[in-house]
Design an enzyme around this catalytic site. Structure first.
Site, mmCIF file in Angstrom:
data_model
loop_
_atom_site.group_PDB
_atom_site.id
_atom_site.type_symbol
_atom_site.label_atom_id
_atom_site.label_comp_id
_atom_site.label_asym_id
_atom_site.label_seq_id
_atom_site.Cartn_x
_atom_site.Cartn_y
_atom_site.Cartn_z
ATOM 1 C CD GLN A 1 37.140 34.736 28.558
ATOM 2 O OE1 GLN A 1 36.861 34.023 29.521
ATOM 3 N NE2 GLN A 1 37.409 36.024 28.684
ATOM 4 C CG HIS B 1 44.683 41.420 36.853
ATOM 5 N ND1 HIS B 1 45.582 41.596 35.832
ATOM 6 C CD2 HIS B 1 43.570 40.884 36.299
ATOM 7 C CE1 HIS B 1 45.054 41.167 34.697
ATOM 8 N NE2 HIS B 1 43.825 40.738 34.948
HETATM 9 O O1 PAF Z 1 38.057 39.347 32.734
HETATM 10 C C1 PAF Z 1 38.704 38.296 32.566
HETATM 11 O O2 PAF Z 1 39.920 38.256 32.720
HETATM 12 C C2 PAF Z 1 37.967 37.040 32.110
HETATM 13 O O3 PAF Z 1 36.924 37.339 31.247
HETATM 14 C C3 PAF Z 1 37.478 36.179 33.286
HETATM 15 C C4 PAF Z 1 36.434 36.891 34.113
HETATM 16 C C5 PAF Z 1 38.652 35.781 34.151
HETATM 17 C C6 PAF Z 1 36.824 34.892 32.757
HETATM 18 O O4 PAF Z 1 37.722 34.140 32.009
#
Ligand code: PAF
Length: 279
Positions: free
Chosen positions: A60, A36
């Site tokens: 998700q 990140h």
């Molecule tokens: O990759 C991630 O951490 C997630 O899928 C995202 C893009 C933040 C969407 O919730």
């Protein structure tokens, strides 16, 4: 200086509207790692203002997935982002993002039916919906995403083009631990022994590249060799596939630029990794 933490959509939209310079955006689910942070550094280089969102998006996760256990540590994330001089952290609640009368979903066809989409139905619909909402809230010029989630990146680029989002989506290289394990917030779930076993993912991808470089271009043969390597551990393979990087469709013969992707369960932890095939 610590980043400003913004919890309301209206406030974040107001801040974005007031910016004159370019806004770089890094969407995350928090529990940040060097992968990140590499996206944030790229965002800093290319933009005047950097916004990072931290939101563990329930839409998700499947019913049997790790939503409630997903690692969270806001204070640690804020300190890491302060070190990189991030301007704003968008940190909304579930009620803010999905109020009771919520009814709208965004979905991308075809690209979401393959690879991770086969074993995680509705996962990408959750991702495309939340990213659409985040882009409407943050209104970024650039959005930075890691190639570790190669399918996610392809799906979001398709969505960005199809729906004419003004945001440029920039893919950034996957970042590995020193021992080769692809960085992921989920690595925290691995015991020391499981971490060692998880190294088989990267080793099998390196094997694929070596076999291609030695003249073998048959996908079936390469996948079988990768499978054998991983099956020497306790890892349970969800999929190993070799695909065209644009259509994400499986290919019979490898070519320079194609992508090898896999998902493997190490204990209960599902890990993904991928590699671009070069010469
Ligand atoms: O990759 C991630 O951490 C997630 O899928 C995202 C893009 C933040 C969407 O919730």
């Amino acid at each position: 200086m610590k980043p400003v933490i913004v919890r309301s959509i209206a406030e974040m939209q107001k801040i974005s509207r007031q910016q004159i310079g370019k806004i770089g955006f890094v969407p995350t689910m928090g529990y940040l790692h060097d992968g990140h942070l590499s996206l944030v550094k790229e965002a800093k280089k290319r933009s005047d203002i950097v916004v990072v969102s931290i939101y563990v998006n329930p839409a998700q996760f499947g019913p049997s997935e790790d939503l409630s256990n997903y690692p969270r540590d806001l204070n640690r994330d804020v300190d890491l982002l302060a070190d990189l001089r991030v301007n704003y952290i968008f940190f909304p609640s579930n009620e803010e993002m999905y109020p009771d009368n919520y009814k709208t979903w965004v979905s991308v066809e075809d690209l979401t039916d393959v690879l991770c989409g086969k074993s995680r139905p509705n996962h990408f619909r959750g991702v495309t919906t939340i990213v659409t909402k985040l882009m409407n809230i943050v209104n970024p010029d650039f959005m930075f995403m890691g190639e570790k989630d190669f399918q996610q990146l392809a799906v979001l680029k398709q969505m960005g083009n199809d729906l004419n989002f003004p945001t440029e989506i920039i893919g950034c290289p996957l970042i590995r631990e020193e021992d080769g394990l692809a960085m992921s917030s989920r690595n925290k779930y691995l015991s020391e022994e499981q971490h060692k076993q998880a190294l088989a993912l990267n080793k099998s991808l390196i094997l694929a590249q070596k076999l291609f470089s030695s003249g073998i271009d048959n996908s079936e043969i390469i996948i079988e060799r990768m499978r054998k390597l991983i099956e020497h551990t306790d890892g349970k393979i969800d999929y190993i596939e070799i695909v065209d990087p644009d259509s994400l469709q499986s290919i019979d013969k490898l070519f320079k630029g194609c992508r090898v992707l896999l998902a493997v369960y190490i204990g209960k932890t599902r890990l993904i990794d991928n590699i671009e095939i070069t010469d």
